[in-house]
Design a protein around this motif. Structure first.
Motif, PDB file in Angstrom:
ATOM      1  N   LYS A  91       0.795  -1.224   0.000  1.00 28.68           N
ATOM      2  CA  LYS A  91       0.000   0.000   0.000  1.00 28.68           C
ATOM      3  C   LYS A  91       0.833   1.283   0.000  1.00 28.68           C
ATOM      4  N   GLY A  92       2.127   1.181   0.276  1.00 28.11           N
ATOM      5  CA  GLY A  92       3.040   2.280  -0.002  1.00 28.11           C
ATOM      6  C   GLY A  92       3.074   3.448   0.963  1.00 28.11           C
ATOM      7  N   TYR A  93       2.525   3.319   2.169  1.00 28.38           N
ATOM      8  CA  TYR A  93       2.453   4.485   3.064  1.00 28.38           C
ATOM      9  C   TYR A  93       3.807   4.902   3.629  1.00 28.38           C
ATOM     10  N   ALA A  94       4.825   4.067   3.453  1.00 23.53           N
ATOM     11  CA  ALA A  94       6.172   4.473   3.859  1.00 23.53           C
ATOM     12  C   ALA A  94       6.657   5.683   3.062  1.00 23.53           C
ATOM     13  N   ILE A  95       6.043   5.933   1.910  1.00 23.46           N
ATOM     14  CA  ILE A  95       6.438   7.072   1.076  1.00 23.46           C
ATOM     15  C   ILE A  95       6.250   8.393   1.818  1.00 23.46           C
ATOM     16  N   LEU A  96       5.356   8.419   2.793  1.00 21.53           N
ATOM     17  CA  LEU A  96       5.141   9.638   3.581  1.00 21.53           C
ATOM     18  C   LEU A  96       6.414  10.092   4.292  1.00 21.53           C
ATOM     19  N   PHE A  97       7.298   9.142   4.586  1.00 23.78           N
ATOM     20  CA  PHE A  97       8.492   9.452   5.366  1.00 23.78           C
ATOM     21  C   PHE A  97       9.745   9.485   4.493  1.00 23.78           C
ATOM     22  N   GLN A  98       9.533   9.524   3.177  1.00 21.65           N
ATOM     23  CA  GLN A  98      10.634   9.664   2.239  1.00 21.65           C
ATOM     24  C   GLN A  98      11.089  11.122   2.192  1.00 21.65           C
ATOM     25  N   GLU A  99      12.394  11.346   2.299  1.00 17.71           N
ATOM     26  CA  GLU A  99      12.930  12.702   2.184  1.00 17.71           C
ATOM     27  C   GLU A  99      12.823  13.172   0.742  1.00 17.71           C
ATOM     28  N   ILE A 100      12.485  14.465   0.568  1.00 19.11           N
ATOM     29  CA  ILE A 100      12.291  14.988  -0.782  1.00 19.11           C
ATOM     30  C   ILE A 100      13.318  16.054  -1.159  1.00 19.11           C
ATOM     31  N   ASP A 101      14.208  16.402  -0.205  1.00 19.51           N
ATOM     32  CA  ASP A 101      15.276  17.348  -0.540  1.00 19.51           C
ATOM     33  C   ASP A 101      16.485  17.101   0.358  1.00 19.51           C
ATOM     34  N   SER A 102      17.528  17.867   0.127  1.00 22.33           N
ATOM     35  CA  SER A 102      18.778  17.677   0.863  1.00 22.33           C
ATOM     36  C   SER A 102      18.706  18.191   2.299  1.00 22.33           C
ATOM     37  N   GLU A 234      12.173   9.046  -4.079  1.00 28.27           N
ATOM     38  CA  GLU A 234      12.302  10.499  -3.913  1.00 28.27           C
ATOM     39  C   GLU A 234      11.513  11.232  -4.991  1.00 28.27           C
ATOM     40  N   LYS A 235      11.603  10.755  -6.236  1.00 29.41           N
ATOM     41  CA  LYS A 235      10.885  11.394  -7.339  1.00 29.41           C
ATOM     42  C   LYS A 235       9.378  11.334  -7.120  1.00 29.41           C
ATOM     43  N   THR A 236       8.863  10.168  -6.727  1.00 33.73           N
ATOM     44  CA  THR A 236       7.428  10.018  -6.490  1.00 33.73           C
ATOM     45  C   THR A 236       6.980  10.901  -5.325  1.00 33.73           C
ATOM     46  N   ALA A 237       7.771  10.935  -4.255  1.00 31.63           N
ATOM     47  CA  ALA A 237       7.424  11.763  -3.094  1.00 31.63           C
ATOM     48  C   ALA A 237       7.404  13.245  -3.476  1.00 31.63           C
ATOM     49  N   GLN A 238       8.354  13.663  -4.287  1.00 34.82           N
ATOM     50  CA  GLN A 238       8.381  15.057  -4.757  1.00 34.82           C
ATOM     51  C   GLN A 238       7.133  15.369  -5.584  1.00 34.82           C
ATOM     52  N   GLN A 239       6.726  14.439  -6.411  1.00 37.55           N
ATOM     53  CA  GLN A 239       5.518  14.635  -7.219  1.00 37.55           C
ATOM     54  C   GLN A 239       4.282  14.719  -6.331  1.00 37.55           C
ATOM     55  N   PHE A 240       4.217  13.866  -5.307  1.00 37.85           N
ATOM     56  CA  PHE A 240       3.085  13.936  -4.375  1.00 37.85           C
ATOM     57  C   PHE A 240       3.036  15.298  -3.680  1.00 37.85           C
ATOM     58  N   ALA A 241       4.185  15.810  -3.301  1.00 36.99           N
ATOM     59  CA  ALA A 241       4.234  17.121  -2.641  1.00 36.99           C
ATOM     60  C   ALA A 241       3.660  18.197  -3.557  1.00 36.99           C
ATOM     61  N   ILE A 243       1.540  17.669  -6.065  1.00 36.24           N
ATOM     62  CA  ILE A 243       0.111  17.391  -6.268  1.00 36.24           C
ATOM     63  C   ILE A 243      -0.705  17.939  -5.105  1.00 36.24           C
ATOM     64  N   TYR A 244      -0.216  17.735  -3.888  1.00 34.43           N
ATOM     65  CA  TYR A 244      -0.946  18.255  -2.725  1.00 34.43           C
ATOM     66  C   TYR A 244      -1.005  19.778  -2.760  1.00 34.43           C
ATOM     67  N   LYS A 245       0.071  20.411  -3.165  1.00 42.48           N
ATOM     68  CA  LYS A 245       0.069  21.862  -3.268  1.00 42.48           C
ATOM     69  C   LYS A 245      -0.964  22.317  -4.308  1.00 42.48           C
ATOM     70  N   LEU A 246      -1.003  21.630  -5.452  1.00 46.87           N
ATOM     71  CA  LEU A 246      -1.957  21.964  -6.506  1.00 46.87           C
ATOM     72  C   LEU A 246      -3.391  21.807  -6.026  1.00 46.87           C
ATOM     73  N   LYS A 247      -3.693  20.679  -5.393  1.00 47.68           N
ATOM     74  CA  LYS A 247      -5.059  20.424  -4.939  1.00 47.68           C
ATOM     75  C   LYS A 247      -5.476  21.421  -3.858  1.00 47.68           C
ATOM     76  N   PHE A 248      -4.557  21.707  -2.955  1.00 44.19           N
ATOM     77  CA  PHE A 248      -4.848  22.664  -1.886  1.00 44.19           C
ATOM     78  C   PHE A 248      -5.129  24.048  -2.462  1.00 44.19           C
ATOM     79  N   ASP A 249      -4.362  24.442  -3.468  1.00 46.77           N
ATOM     80  CA  ASP A 249      -4.576  25.746  -4.114  1.00 46.77           C
ATOM     81  C   ASP A 249      -5.947  25.803  -4.798  1.00 46.77           C
ATOM     82  N   ILE A 250      -6.309  24.745  -5.515  1.00 44.17           N
ATOM     83  CA  ILE A 250      -7.612  24.722  -6.192  1.00 44.17           C
ATOM     84  C   ILE A 250      -8.734  24.753  -5.161  1.00 44.17           C
ATOM     85  N   PHE A 251      -8.641  23.899  -4.142  1.00 43.06           N
ATOM     86  CA  PHE A 251      -9.648  23.818  -3.086  1.00 43.06           C
ATOM     87  C   PHE A 251      -9.874  25.175  -2.428  1.00 43.06           C
ATOM     88  N   ARG A 252      -8.782  25.890  -2.194  1.00 42.66           N
ATOM     89  CA  ARG A 252      -8.846  27.143  -1.447  1.00 42.66           C
ATOM     90  C   ARG A 252      -9.212  28.335  -2.334  1.00 42.66           C
TER      91      ARG A 252
END
Length: 298
Positions: A91-102, A234-241, A243-252
């Motif tokens: 189910k992949g929930y470990a991706i939440l704890f993947q670092e996305i930058d240095s 890391e690439k997938t986690a960065q994309q999720f970050a 996507i969440y920013k995009l959805k939050f912006d549209i929602f708001r």
């Protein structure tokens, strides 16, 4: 099952009530019913949390728990993302704890750091359990509990799986999160869409079909990843970050567009009948393989 037929959306909770809805409702009616379910969901969690606390104080053996502050302030304006799953490798929930930058920023940190001009924020509610003895699932559960302490009022881990609560969580949320590593078909994503939730997901297995069928906008899909490839995680986690920013912006900032996204999900038909047939065929094949050795012995 569509939300206008769900008995789970008729329950009364401390003066509030879950309500049914459908694609036939006007935008104003849908907006009102989404709000009522969002309020009822928070109220139900507050009551469940109180019951867990009372049972623990009395040393009673209870199934499940709720970790996190169920803060009412800002609830209506905050973006509530729901996850309903099992904490297994697939189910992949470990991706939440993947670092996305240095700098060591993890995906969960990036998501929960988002803020609107008026203080709006993202809240993440994870309804999931880890199987006893499953090292991976237990580690993810412990990381979730630690993150709950870091983000009071924003991250809530509901260590309980109940079908009624799962349906009410989807009806009470604004978004659904499904970061699968592998996903042969995908059921909860289709249930979320049936309830009017856009799904943030990986392009893994059957989830690719789901996106192609129009189950969720393609811009809300991240690349699939491999656990043994840190670069892909890391690439997938960065994309999720993003996507969440995009959805939050549209929602708001663009409520009309957000309502259309949600209405499109309610109107999504997909090829559910075909998917069920695929599962039935796979189940029949598994049964045949299980039975064959016994018949050979006889």
């Amino acid at each position: 099952e569509k939300p206008d037929h769900m008995q789970s959306l008729t329950e009364k909770v401390a003066g509030l009530q879950f309500v049914q809805y459908s694609a036939n409702d006007t935008d104003d009616v849908l907006k009102d019913r989404f709000r009522k379910n969002k309020d009822a969901f928070l109220k139900k969690l507050q009551l469940l949390q109180k019951q867990f606390e009372e049972a623990t104080a009395e040393n009673l053996n209870v199934r499940g728990n709720i970790y996190g502050d169920l803060t009412e302030e800002g609830w209506e304006k905050d973006f509530v993302s729901i996850a309903v799953s099992r904490l297994v490798l697939q189910k992949g929930y470990a991706i939440l704890f993947q670092e996305i930058d240095s700098n060591g920023i993890r995906l969960v940190d990036s998501i929960l750091a988002e803020r609107g001009e008026n203080g709006e924020k993202i809240r993440l509610f994870i309804v999931a359990t880890a199987q006893k003895g499953d090292r991976h699932g237990e580690e993810v559960a412990e990381k979730l509990k630690a993150a709950v302490m870091q983000y009071p009022g924003q991250l809530v881990y509901i260590e309980l799986f109940d079908q009624t609560l799962a349906q009410q969580a989807m009806a009470g949320g604004d978004d659904f999160f499904m970061p699968s590593w592998k996903e042969p078909g995908g059921i909860s994503n289709r249930q979320a869409a049936a309830l009017g939730l856009p799904v943030t997901l990986t392009l893994a297995g059957g989830l690719v079909d789901f996106v192609n069928e129009g189950g969720t906008p393609g811009e809300f899909a991240a690349d699939s990843f491999e656990y043994n490839d840190p670069g892909s995680m890391e690439k997938t986690a960065q994309q999720f970050a993003q996507i969440y920013k995009l959805k939050f912006d549209i929602f708001r900032d663009d409520p009309e567009r957000w309502m259309k996204i949600r209405r499109d999900r309610l109107e999504f038909k997909g090829f559910w009948d075909d998917r069920v047939k695929d599962y039935e065929a796979l189940y029949d094949l598994a049964q045949q393989k299980a039975i064959a050795p016994k018949m050979a012995e006889e």
